[in-house]
Design an enzyme around this catalytic site. Structure first.
Site, PDB file in Angstrom:
ATOM      1  N   GLY A  10       0.776  -1.055   0.045  1.00 55.76           N
ATOM      2  CA  GLY A  10       0.063  -0.058  -0.059  1.00 55.76           C
ATOM      3  C   GLY A  10       0.755   0.980  -0.155  1.00 55.76           C
ATOM      4  CD  GLN A  11      -1.793   5.980  -1.571  1.00 52.71           C
ATOM      5  OE1 GLN A  11      -1.168   7.266  -2.139  1.00 52.71           O
ATOM      6  NE2 GLN A  11      -2.968   6.122  -0.926  1.00 52.71           N
ATOM      7  CB  ALA A  60      -6.282  -0.704   6.994  1.00 50.30           C
ATOM      8  CB  THR A 101      -9.091   6.685   9.644  1.00 50.81           C
ATOM      9  OG1 THR A 101      -9.714   7.537   8.731  1.00 50.81           O
ATOM     10  CG2 THR A 101     -10.042   5.872  10.279  1.00 50.81           C
ATOM     11  CG  ASP A 102      -9.901  11.736   8.481  1.00 49.84           C
ATOM     12  OD1 ASP A 102      -9.220  10.649   8.192  1.00 49.84           O
ATOM     13  OD2 ASP A 102     -10.847  12.368   7.904  1.00 49.84           O
ATOM     14  CE1 TYR A 125     -10.835   2.591   6.662  1.00 49.67           C
ATOM     15  CE2 TYR A 125     -11.786   4.813   7.190  1.00 49.67           C
ATOM     16  CZ  TYR A 125     -10.452   3.849   6.988  1.00 49.67           C
ATOM     17  OH  TYR A 125      -9.339   4.113   7.051  1.00 49.67           O
ATOM     18  CE  LYS A 129      -7.948   2.056  10.403  1.00 54.29           C
ATOM     19  NZ  LYS A 129      -6.808   1.019  10.060  1.00 54.29           N
ATOM     20  CD1 TRP A 150      -8.708  13.511   4.009  1.00 56.47           C
ATOM     21  CD2 TRP A 150      -8.247  15.618   2.750  1.00 56.47           C
ATOM     22  NE1 TRP A 150      -9.954  14.419   4.092  1.00 56.47           N
ATOM     23  CE2 TRP A 150      -9.785  15.691   3.201  1.00 56.47           C
ATOM     24  CE3 TRP A 150      -7.906  16.555   1.947  1.00 56.47           C
ATOM     25  CZ2 TRP A 150     -10.447  16.821   3.052  1.00 56.47           C
ATOM     26  CZ3 TRP A 150      -8.808  17.531   1.759  1.00 56.47           C
ATOM     27  CH2 TRP A 150      -9.973  17.735   2.142  1.00 56.47           C
TER      28      TRP A 150
END
Length: 282
Positions: A10-11, A60, A101-102, A125, A129, A150
């Site tokens: 992943g990123q 995730a 995550t936000d 989601y 989390k 983001w």
């Protein structure tokens, strides 16, 4: 120090491994080909074999809209998988970092969220989390939880790549202009995470690049910096319906980072500039 990173394809996982290697750490990047996150025995045996000093759990289920209809898979990855990895970390005495995550917040208001603010996620989601966070906190005495937002990086799909692709065929685009947040370059975030995992400054953190914009403003900056002649029309969230609710406010306070001696990430505009150069060099 040997650090295992999940979600290596992943990123974020990709850049975390690269950053750790640059700092001379023994990095082990793992993905679905190494073990199935949702199978406890596979997770436990793999981690015991690798025996890392620390685990950074980036993997995730992140398909926000799909999660509303694919709840079982989403729960299995984000909650059960996280639980299994945290249990294995505890067993071998490894440090543990969970990337959150936000979306754990309700996304309302205009003030930046603080670490101490109530967590009331609206979509499934975000709920999974948050459940992952709670599992980590219940299992372990010490942990890092880092909530991010983001994200864009060299490896994988993201908003920047989507905008650049659309710019090839579109002269005008409608982009949501009433959701506020901070774009986050995984190169910058990876540096913070690698610095953090080498300390004992445990706890929950919020991390994103500095500065705030809307998705429409982000798109405009992408086109300006990449010299694409595309007109951006800012539209409302209601004009762009999605299966899952998106937070209108993803602003996050970085005070906890500062209080613990960590550097804030650079401004998102400069980060975008560096990212576009990285994309060109691929």
């Amino acid at each position: 120090m040997k650090v295992m990173v999940t979600g290596y394809t992943g990123q974020l996982g990709y850049d975390v491994v690269k950053r750790g290697q640059k700092q001379g750490l023994d990095m082990v990047g793992v993905s679905t080909k190494d073990f199935d996150l949702t199978k406890e025995e596979e997770v436990t045996s793999y981690i015991e074999k690798v025996n890392p000093d620390a685990i950074i759990h980036c993997a995730a289920y992140t398909a926000v809209d799909q999660a509303e209809d694919d709840k079982e898979n989403c729960w299995n990855v984000n909650v059960k998988g996280t639980t299994y990895i945290a249990q294995a970390a505890k067993k071998i005495g490894a440090k543990f970092m969970y990337i959150s995550t936000d979306y754990v917040f309700d996304g309302q208001g205009e003030q930046p969220f603080e670490v101490t603010d109530e967590t009331t996620p609206t979509g499934y989601y975000g709920q999974t989390k948050l459940a992952g966070e709670k599992a980590v906190q219940e299992l372990l005495d010490h942990w890092f939880i880092v909530r991010i937002s983001w994200v864009f990086g060299i490896n994988g799909k993201n908003f920047v790549k989507t905008m650049l692709r659309l710019a090839e065929t579109k002269e005008e685009l409608n982009v949501v202009g009433d959701q506020f947040g901070s774009p986050t370059y995984t190169f910058d975030l990876a540096r913070l995470l690698i610095d953090m995992i080498q300390t004992d400054k445990y706890g929950t953190y919020l991390a994103s690049n500095e500065g705030v914009c809307t998705w429409a403003e982000f798109a405009e900056e992408i086109f300006a910096q990449s010299e694409k002649d595309v007109k951006v029309n800012a539209i409302s969230t209601e004009e762009y319906p999605t299966r899952a609710d998106r937070p209108k406010n993803s602003r996050m306070s970085k005070q906890k980072l500062v209080d613990n001696g960590f550097h804030r990430l650079p401004d998102w505009r400069g980060a975008l500039q560096r990212y576009l150069i990285e994309l060109e060099q691929e």
